[in-house]
Design a protein around this motif. Sequence first.
Motif: not given
Length: 577
Positions: A295-305
């Motif tokens: 999840f973090h890898e997928a949505f890190a570009p969306s800004g999720i910390r």
Amino acid sequence: MQTPDETAFTFVDFSTSREGACTELTWSRLDSLVRATAAGLRRAGAAGERVAVVAPQGPDYVVGFLGAVCAGAIAVPLFPPTLPGHAGKLAAALSDAQPVLAVAHEDQRESVSGFCKDHAIAPAPRVVTIEELRDSGASGPEGTGAHHPRPDACAYLQYTSGSTRNPTGVEISHTNVCVNARQALDAYDVRRGTNSIVGWLPLYHDMGLVLMIAMPVVGHIPSVIMDPLAFVQQPERWLRLLARHDGAMTAAPNFAFDYCVQRVGEENRAALSLGSVAVMVNGSEPIRPATLDRFHEAFAPSGIRRTAMRPSYGLAEATVFVCASPAGEEPTAVSFDRDLLARGAARAVEPGEAAATTLVACGRPTHQEVAIVDPATLRGLEDGRIGEIWLRGPNIGGGYWGRPEESRAAFRAVMAGDDPDDPAHHWLRTGDLGMWHDKQLYVTGRIKDLVIIDGVNHYPQDIEETVQQAHPALRPRHIAAFAVPTDEGERLVVVAEHSRDLTDPRAQADGVARAVRAAVAGAHAVAVHDFVLAAPDTVPFTTSGKVARSGCRERYLEGAWTGTDRRQAAQKGTGGA
């Protein structure tokens, strides 16, 4: 009321609008609706009685629940009979609680009445709507009167999501729920004026009820609610709502995070701005370290910390919240020697080592006590030893509705040498297994689900994870591993659904079975006694979305997939002194 015109609850309806049609209730409007509904309930004789809430997810549910609580009734948060696949659980809960009234939406009044008649619910509750309760309350002398239930009085019955045949309603007092809401607000550092709460969890589920109704009311924090079906249809809707509301806190079971990775494409991820999301609670089922990473890898570009991701532990008997990973820290995942875990001890090993099990820490409790206890000797265990998780605190429920013996055993347990007549020594036995390691709690499984083969403990979620990866024809998350009695002792059975797009399951059944047997033997050193390749949607689930292993075992013993009734063998195998 300091901010009467601020929005308290926002209900987002995706069934009528692609972007979601919003219905808002301000704090003053909510207050007037709840007071009128409570007065209407009291005029209907609900004070001190049970009132079932069977409305759909929306304003009627929130007002109906709060109205029942404020009326001095005992609310019973359930779900409408239109929820697919759970008619038996609804009927069982209604029969157990025996509510005098059922609060429903006007469009579903007849379906609720028909359901009660068809399932012989006796005595059948009178079905009422928020509109008629509000009109009745506003027209009578009690419409403006205040009612103050005792803090220790039962506010609602939280039905657990386990057995269909034997539902258990946990008695949650007004003190329990207010204290637990405060504990959670403190643990997740959620504050008025800074945060909002956004979610799709069912309001009849303990986590959804406390997260989206209790915490907002106690903390005076705005709540944004969408329907679970809207999430299932398009999980991106949930993420868009999180992006829309600054400082959003949300919660979901582990599967929901994997589901977002699978269903939200890269192009749509790029359009999301998740940098302001404050808290994403992962709880309600075993937390997979790989899920957190994906999840973090997928949505890190969306800004999720990564620090926003908060693995947590809780259960209905404790109202809901118990532990959460520390604020401001990334989730902790540790690999442990699998063989030692099976013998009840923990030794950390390097990630990726053979025969290792990686567990995610659930952090530490907030304003309550957690002990690890040997379930056989009832003595506390030191760090690094696996035992039953016991809890103590002002958020622990009063017991199971109408089940005094079970309540005494679970809610008034005492450790060896303590005085059973002293309430200060009473603990809640959770039935969960866990351990302390490096000042954090790790949950390893359920005692009743533990697979014990030839004296060796195996955790079913580990076996299910191995099975899931054994063959591409298997449907993720629709797998159950459990033990059944045989003439040679307890043996392992695995029931796994095949994927929907498998065109000829019979032709592949042998190959899938061989792959599963080899994978389980290699990873866990245990033989699969029987493997069932099941059709989609035949493995039972709880109302909270978890595989019902005990229900699956029961169906297997009844011959649901094999046509052979094994219940007599099971009774023979479980008998004796």
